[in-house]
Structure formats: structure tokens, C-alpha cells
Design a protein around this motif. Structure first.
Motif, PDB file in Angstrom:
ATOM      1  N   LEU A  46      -0.386  -1.079 -12.513  1.00  0.00           N
ATOM      2  CA  LEU A  46       0.157  -0.986 -11.148  1.00  0.00           C
ATOM      3  C   LEU A  46       0.271   0.437 -10.993  1.00  0.00           C
ATOM      4  N   PHE A  47       0.595   1.362 -11.554  1.00  0.00           N
ATOM      5  CA  PHE A  47       0.862   2.686 -11.173  1.00  0.00           C
ATOM      6  C   PHE A  47      -0.751   3.650 -11.152  1.00  0.00           C
ATOM      7  N   LYS A  48      -1.653   3.056 -11.398  1.00  0.00           N
ATOM      8  CA  LYS A  48      -2.857   3.748 -11.442  1.00  0.00           C
ATOM      9  C   LYS A  48      -3.730   3.551  -9.969  1.00  0.00           C
ATOM     10  N   ILE A  49      -3.187   4.353  -8.916  1.00  0.00           N
ATOM     11  CA  ILE A  49      -3.600   4.361  -7.786  1.00  0.00           C
ATOM     12  C   ILE A  49      -3.818   5.826  -7.353  1.00  0.00           C
ATOM     13  N   PRO A  50      -4.696   6.113  -6.393  1.00  0.00           N
ATOM     14  CA  PRO A  50      -5.064   7.506  -6.054  1.00  0.00           C
ATOM     15  C   PRO A  50      -3.874   8.393  -5.540  1.00  0.00           C
ATOM     16  N   LYS A  51      -3.864   9.606  -5.944  1.00  0.00           N
ATOM     17  CA  LYS A  51      -2.839  10.410  -5.531  1.00  0.00           C
ATOM     18  C   LYS A  51      -2.483  10.579  -4.045  1.00  0.00           C
ATOM     19  N   LYS A  52      -3.653  10.400  -3.355  1.00  0.00           N
ATOM     20  CA  LYS A  52      -3.431  10.393  -1.894  1.00  0.00           C
ATOM     21  C   LYS A  52      -2.384   9.189  -1.329  1.00  0.00           C
ATOM     22  N   PHE A  53      -2.472   8.412  -2.205  1.00  0.00           N
ATOM     23  CA  PHE A  53      -1.516   7.223  -1.603  1.00  0.00           C
ATOM     24  C   PHE A  53       0.015   7.434  -1.921  1.00  0.00           C
ATOM     25  N   TYR A  54       0.306   8.278  -2.926  1.00  0.00           N
ATOM     26  CA  TYR A  54       1.336   8.571  -3.344  1.00  0.00           C
ATOM     27  C   TYR A  54       1.989   9.932  -2.364  1.00  0.00           C
ATOM     28  N   ALA A  55       0.916  10.684  -1.913  1.00  0.00           N
ATOM     29  CA  ALA A  55       1.272  11.786  -0.923  1.00  0.00           C
ATOM     30  C   ALA A  55       1.684  11.304   0.378  1.00  0.00           C
ATOM     31  N   LYS A  56       0.995   9.954   0.952  1.00  0.00           N
ATOM     32  CA  LYS A  56       1.250   9.702   2.213  1.00  0.00           C
ATOM     33  C   LYS A  56       2.567   8.780   2.057  1.00  0.00           C
ATOM     34  N   SER A  57       2.890   8.017   1.071  1.00  0.00           N
ATOM     35  CA  SER A  57       4.069   7.111   1.082  1.00  0.00           C
ATOM     36  C   SER A  57       5.389   7.637   0.126  1.00  0.00           C
ATOM     37  N   TYR A  58       6.326   7.817   0.757  1.00  0.00           N
ATOM     38  CA  TYR A  58       7.638   8.051   0.124  1.00  0.00           C
ATOM     39  C   TYR A  58       7.743   7.113  -0.511  1.00  0.00           C
ATOM     40  N   PHE A  59       7.906   5.621   0.012  1.00  0.00           N
ATOM     41  CA  PHE A  59       8.195   4.623  -0.854  1.00  0.00           C
ATOM     42  C   PHE A  59       7.450   4.200  -2.003  1.00  0.00           C
ATOM     43  N   LEU A  60       6.186   4.499  -2.227  1.00  0.00           N
ATOM     44  CA  LEU A  60       5.501   4.526  -3.462  1.00  0.00           C
ATOM     45  C   LEU A  60       6.087   5.472  -4.448  1.00  0.00           C
ATOM     46  N   ARG A  61       6.195   6.613  -4.060  1.00  0.00           N
ATOM     47  CA  ARG A  61       7.111   7.785  -5.058  1.00  0.00           C
ATOM     48  C   ARG A  61       8.420   7.217  -5.471  1.00  0.00           C
ATOM     49  N   ASN A  62       9.170   6.667  -4.642  1.00  0.00           N
ATOM     50  CA  ASN A  62      10.408   6.274  -4.794  1.00  0.00           C
ATOM     51  C   ASN A  62      10.562   5.333  -5.944  1.00  0.00           C
ATOM     52  N   VAL A  63       9.461   4.251  -5.814  1.00  0.00           N
ATOM     53  CA  VAL A  63       9.477   3.068  -6.723  1.00  0.00           C
ATOM     54  C   VAL A  63       9.135   3.707  -8.086  1.00  0.00           C
ATOM     55  N   ARG A  64       7.965   4.564  -8.221  1.00  0.00           N
ATOM     56  CA  ARG A  64       7.607   5.178  -9.494  1.00  0.00           C
ATOM     57  C   ARG A  64       8.854   5.920 -10.115  1.00  0.00           C
ATOM     58  N   SER A  65       9.578   6.830  -9.357  1.00  0.00           N
ATOM     59  CA  SER A  65      10.629   7.569  -9.779  1.00  0.00           C
ATOM     60  C   SER A  65      11.768   6.444 -10.512  1.00  0.00           C
ATOM     61  N   TYR A  66      11.960   5.368  -9.424  1.00  0.00           N
ATOM     62  CA  TYR A  66      12.840   4.394 -10.168  1.00  0.00           C
ATOM     63  C   TYR A  66      12.504   3.651 -11.451  1.00  0.00           C
ATOM     64  N   TYR A  67      11.110   3.558 -11.508  1.00  0.00           N
ATOM     65  CA  TYR A  67      10.633   3.063 -12.833  1.00  0.00           C
ATOM     66  C   TYR A  67      10.938   4.172 -14.017  1.00  0.00           C
ATOM     67  N   ASP A  68      10.767   5.405 -13.781  1.00  0.00           N
ATOM     68  CA  ASP A  68      10.970   6.320 -14.647  1.00  0.00           C
ATOM     69  C   ASP A  68      12.741   6.432 -15.258  1.00  0.00           C
ATOM     70  N   ARG A  69      13.339   5.949 -14.165  1.00  0.00           N
ATOM     71  CA  ARG A  69      14.912   5.882 -14.773  1.00  0.00           C
ATOM     72  C   ARG A  69      15.137   4.628 -15.552  1.00  0.00           C
ATOM     73  N   ASN A  70      14.487   3.453 -15.035  1.00  0.00           N
ATOM     74  CA  ASN A  70      15.179   2.375 -15.611  1.00  0.00           C
ATOM     75  C   ASN A  70      14.019   1.587 -16.537  1.00  0.00           C
ATOM     76  N   GLU A  71      12.760   2.039 -16.517  1.00  0.00           N
ATOM     77  CA  GLU A  71      11.462   1.636 -17.235  1.00  0.00           C
ATOM     78  C   GLU A  71      11.406   0.193 -17.125  1.00  0.00           C
ATOM     79  N   GLU A  72      11.814  -0.506 -15.910  1.00  0.00           N
ATOM     80  CA  GLU A  72      11.373  -1.727 -15.505  1.00  0.00           C
ATOM     81  C   GLU A  72      11.615  -1.882 -13.946  1.00  0.00           C
TER      82      GLU A  72
END
Length: 96
Positions: A46-72
Motif C-alpha cells: 500500500l505504501f510503496k508509491i512514488p515519493k512525489k505523491f507524498y510530496a504533493k499530498s499532506y493527506f498521504l503523509r498523514n495516513v502514513r504517519s498514523y500507521y507508524d503510531r498505530n501499526e494498523e
């Protein structure tokens, strides 16, 4: 809502486009540096997307950070993440 640039609070070098008043002013490089490696194969894909997508979207970074905190993630979070990535891929292919 007004958008503005603010210096990253960690490195104090890069500017961050602030889109929401609750957003943390971390640049992409600083934020990605603190992400843990993903061990679950489902989320790894799921998280294996190009870095430029994370750069453009705060939402994608936020979901990824949420996963780091909760691991689900919830089903709705996964669906919204996939939908956003799909839309960004469409935009990317149109621009090329």
C-alpha cells in the motif's frame, strides 16, 4: 482557507506549504526520516508509491504517519488512501 509557507520546525531549511491550521510544519524529508520500516506485506504494498505523491499530498503523509503510531489502518483509511493515489496517478499520466 488560506495557504502559506512556513519553515520546517525540525531542519529549519525547507519551506512547507501549510494547508490546514492543525498541520505540523515538517518538510517531507524530515517527516520520512522518522517513519519506521513497514513489516506487514499488506501495508508494504500500500505504501510503496512514488515519493512525489507524498510530496504533493499532506493527506498521504498523514495516513502514513498514523500507521507508524498505530501499526494498523481502518478500511475507510485504506480506501481513501488508494483513491487518492489513483487520482494522483491519473493526474500524473495526463501531465505527461
Amino acid at each position: 482557507m488560506a495557504k502559506y509557507n512556513q519553515m520546517c520546525t525540525i531542519c529549519r531549511k525547507n519551506k512547507v506549504l501549510m494547508e490546514h491550521y492543525r498541520q505540523k510544519p515538517y518538510c517531507l524529508d524530515c517527516q520520512m526520516r522518522y517513519w519506521d520500516p513497514v513489516k506487514d506485506p499488506k501495508y508494504k504494498k500500500l505504501f510503496k508509491i512514488p515519493k512525489k505523491f507524498y510530496a504533493k499530498s499532506y493527506f498521504l503523509r498523514n495516513v502514513r504517519s498514523y500507521y507508524d503510531r498505530n501499526e494498523e489502518l481502518s478500511k475507510k483509511q485504506i480506501d481513501a488512501f488508494k483513491k487518492t493515489v489513483k487520482e494522483m496517478e491519473k493526474e500524473d499520466t495526463k501531465s505527461q
